[in-house]
Design a protein around this motif. Structure first.
Motif, PDB file in Angstrom:
ATOM      1  N   LEU A 102       0.812  -1.216   0.000  1.00  0.00           N
ATOM      2  CA  LEU A 102       0.000   0.000   0.000  1.00  0.00           C
ATOM      3  C   LEU A 102       0.844   1.264   0.000  1.00  0.00           C
ATOM      4  CD1 LEU A 102      -2.719  -1.079   2.602  1.00  0.00           C
ATOM      5  CD2 LEU A 102      -2.827  -1.264   0.110  1.00  0.00           C
ATOM      6  N   THR A 103       1.913   1.275   0.796  1.00  0.00           N
ATOM      7  CA  THR A 103       2.864   2.384   0.804  1.00  0.00           C
ATOM      8  C   THR A 103       4.263   1.821   1.016  1.00  0.00           C
ATOM      9  OG1 THR A 103       2.754   2.783   3.211  1.00  0.00           O
ATOM     10  CG2 THR A 103       1.149   3.955   1.831  1.00  0.00           C
ATOM     11  N   GLY A 104       5.282   2.566   0.558  1.00  0.00           N
ATOM     12  CA  GLY A 104       6.653   2.137   0.762  1.00  0.00           C
ATOM     13  C   GLY A 104       7.198   1.313  -0.399  1.00  0.00           C
ATOM     14  N   THR A 105       8.322   0.649  -0.149  1.00  0.00           N
ATOM     15  CA  THR A 105       9.001  -0.141  -1.177  1.00  0.00           C
ATOM     16  C   THR A 105       9.435  -1.482  -0.602  1.00  0.00           C
ATOM     17  OG1 THR A 105       9.882   1.899  -2.153  1.00  0.00           O
ATOM     18  CG2 THR A 105      10.882  -0.168  -2.870  1.00  0.00           C
ATOM     19  N   ILE A 106       9.210  -2.540  -1.355  1.00  0.00           N
ATOM     20  CA  ILE A 106       9.628  -3.887  -0.965  1.00  0.00           C
ATOM     21  C   ILE A 106      10.519  -4.457  -2.062  1.00  0.00           C
ATOM     22  CG2 ILE A 106       8.846  -6.273  -0.609  1.00  0.00           C
ATOM     23  CD1 ILE A 106       6.411  -5.220   0.807  1.00  0.00           C
ATOM     24  N   ALA A 107      11.657  -5.019  -1.682  1.00  0.00           N
ATOM     25  CA  ALA A 107      12.563  -5.661  -2.633  1.00  0.00           C
ATOM     26  C   ALA A 107      12.183  -7.121  -2.794  1.00  0.00           C
ATOM     27  CB  ALA A 107      14.005  -5.555  -2.141  1.00  0.00           C
ATOM     28  N   VAL A 108      12.253  -7.590  -4.022  1.00  0.00           N
ATOM     29  CA  VAL A 108      12.012  -9.005  -4.321  1.00  0.00           C
ATOM     30  C   VAL A 108      13.331  -9.601  -4.786  1.00  0.00           C
ATOM     31  CG1 VAL A 108      10.684 -10.647  -5.698  1.00  0.00           C
ATOM     32  CG2 VAL A 108       9.641  -8.474  -5.003  1.00  0.00           C
ATOM     33  N   ASP A 109      13.883 -10.511  -4.007  1.00  0.00           N
ATOM     34  CA  ASP A 109      15.198 -11.087  -4.273  1.00  0.00           C
ATOM     35  C   ASP A 109      15.119 -12.604  -4.348  1.00  0.00           C
ATOM     36  OD1 ASP A 109      16.696  -8.593  -4.094  1.00  0.00           O
ATOM     37  OD2 ASP A 109      16.272  -8.664  -1.956  1.00  0.00           O
ATOM     38  N   ARG A 110      16.001 -13.177  -5.158  1.00  0.00           N
ATOM     39  CA  ARG A 110      16.095 -14.628  -5.251  1.00  0.00           C
ATOM     40  C   ARG A 110      17.555 -15.047  -5.223  1.00  0.00           C
ATOM     41  NH1 ARG A 110      13.770 -19.349  -6.382  1.00  0.00           N
ATOM     42  NH2 ARG A 110      14.896 -20.854  -7.681  1.00  0.00           N
ATOM     43  N   VAL A 111      17.844 -16.055  -4.402  1.00  0.00           N
ATOM     44  CA  VAL A 111      19.169 -16.669  -4.397  1.00  0.00           C
ATOM     45  C   VAL A 111      19.127 -17.839  -5.363  1.00  0.00           C
ATOM     46  CG1 VAL A 111      20.925 -17.836  -3.038  1.00  0.00           C
ATOM     47  CG2 VAL A 111      19.598 -15.980  -2.013  1.00  0.00           C
ATOM     48  N   SER A 147      10.698 -16.468  -4.080  1.00  0.00           N
ATOM     49  CA  SER A 147      11.652 -15.406  -3.780  1.00  0.00           C
ATOM     50  C   SER A 147      11.374 -14.826  -2.398  1.00  0.00           C
ATOM     51  CB  SER A 147      11.570 -14.304  -4.846  1.00  0.00           C
ATOM     52  OG  SER A 147      10.249 -13.821  -4.948  1.00  0.00           O
ATOM     53  N   ALA A 148      12.303 -13.974  -1.946  1.00  0.00           N
ATOM     54  CA  ALA A 148      12.142 -13.281  -0.667  1.00  0.00           C
ATOM     55  C   ALA A 148      11.648 -11.869  -0.923  1.00  0.00           C
ATOM     56  CB  ALA A 148      13.471 -13.245   0.077  1.00  0.00           C
ATOM     57  N   CYS A 149      10.788 -11.365  -0.034  1.00  0.00           N
ATOM     58  CA  CYS A 149      10.247 -10.017  -0.148  1.00  0.00           C
ATOM     59  C   CYS A 149      10.573  -9.264   1.136  1.00  0.00           C
ATOM     60  CB  CYS A 149       8.742 -10.060  -0.380  1.00  0.00           C
ATOM     61  SG  CYS A 149       8.253 -10.963  -1.869  1.00  0.00           S
ATOM     62  N   THR A 150      11.438  -8.250   1.027  1.00  0.00           N
ATOM     63  CA  THR A 150      11.964  -7.540   2.185  1.00  0.00           C
ATOM     64  C   THR A 150      11.635  -6.055   2.091  1.00  0.00           C
ATOM     65  OG1 THR A 150      13.828  -9.101   2.249  1.00  0.00           O
ATOM     66  CG2 THR A 150      14.047  -7.075   3.532  1.00  0.00           C
ATOM     67  N   THR A 151      11.128  -5.488   3.168  1.00  0.00           N
ATOM     68  CA  THR A 151      10.799  -4.060   3.159  1.00  0.00           C
ATOM     69  C   THR A 151      12.083  -3.226   3.118  1.00  0.00           C
ATOM     70  OG1 THR A 151      10.701  -4.071   5.592  1.00  0.00           O
ATOM     71  CG2 THR A 151       8.641  -4.380   4.409  1.00  0.00           C
ATOM     72  N   LEU A 152      12.155  -2.303   2.180  1.00  0.00           N
ATOM     73  CA  LEU A 152      13.295  -1.383   2.092  1.00  0.00           C
ATOM     74  C   LEU A 152      13.025  -0.100   2.866  1.00  0.00           C
ATOM     75  CD1 LEU A 152      14.277  -1.738  -1.683  1.00  0.00           C
ATOM     76  CD2 LEU A 152      15.291  -2.878   0.304  1.00  0.00           C
ATOM     77  N   THR A 153      11.741   0.179   3.097  1.00  0.00           N
ATOM     78  CA  THR A 153      11.311   1.338   3.868  1.00  0.00           C
ATOM     79  C   THR A 153      10.201   0.883   4.810  1.00  0.00           C
ATOM     80  OG1 THR A 153       9.556   1.942   2.300  1.00  0.00           O
ATOM     81  CG2 THR A 153      11.769   2.833   1.869  1.00  0.00           C
TER      82      THR A 153
END
Length: 211
Positions: free
Chosen positions: A115-124, A155-161
């Motif tokens: 809804l607000t902010g930024t989430i990174a989607v990463d895969r190893v 994948s992993a989803c991590t909040t950047l903010t």
């Protein structure tokens, strides 16, 4: 759409048609059908505690969801009334930065709308390379593939903010199927379209990275 609606109207319990009037458990039992027991499953309730998520008022979360989906190419097919009816099936939360909302290779029975902010989607990758697939923007949907197919997280989803999110669980999806099957059918069809598009983009990205 008619085929999906017909499936939703066939309320299931343990893989068999349930008696008319009983609740649907189509999504909440799917992980067990894949051999995933409770000890392997990470529900939103557990993840929320782990990452320090705080409940967000439905009035705010619902307003954000309506505004974002009204501007989305696919989700805009859900009119304001449909989104309002859908709000009661979502949980809304505020999540601090640098928190793993979803982790790669785990089993989770919920999806997230940013809804607000930024989430990174990463895969190893299997050979150890760390690949950033995307940095999402408000309105993006994460984790719907595992909700739909009961598979492992890609994948992993991590909040950047600091972020505000809407969460839809398998149990809530079953409630929607029972209480408002037409709405559930519309949502599933739209999720499938968005997921197909994203998988094509990710597939192309992975292919380019291997050249």
């Amino acid at each position: 759409m008619k085929g999906i609606l017909g499936l939703l109207k066939m309320k299931t319990r343990g893989g068999k048609p349930a008696e008319e009037g009983t609740d649907s458990v189509f999504f909440s039992t799917a992980f067990a059908g894949q051999g995933v027991d409770d000890s392997m499953l990470v529900p939103w309730e557990a993840r929320a505690v782990e990452i320090g998520a705080k409940r967000l008022p439905t009035s705010r979360g619902g307003k954000l969801l309506q505004g974002l989906w009204a501007k989305d190419k696919y989700m805009a097919h859900l009119d304001k009334n449909a989104v309002e009816r859908m709000e009661r099936f979502f949980e809304f939360a505020a999540v601090p930065s640098n928190r793993d909302v979803i982790r790669q290779d785990e089993y989770g029975n919920f999806m997230v709308v940013l809804l607000t902010g930024t989430i990174a989607v990463d895969r190893v990758q299997p050979w150890g390379e760390h690949l950033r697939l995307a940095e999402t923007r408000p309105g993006d949907i994460l984790g719907e593939m595992s909700l739909l197919d009961s598979g492992i997280r890609f994948s992993a989803c991590t909040t950047l903010t600091d972020c505000e999110i809407a969460v839809l669980s398998a149990e809530a999806m079953d409630d929607m199927m029972t209480q408002d099957p037409q709405l559930a059918a519309s949502l599933i069809a739209l999720l499938a379209r968005k997921l197909s598009l994203r998988l094509r983009v990710v597939s192309a990205r992975l292919s380019d990275n291997q050249k």
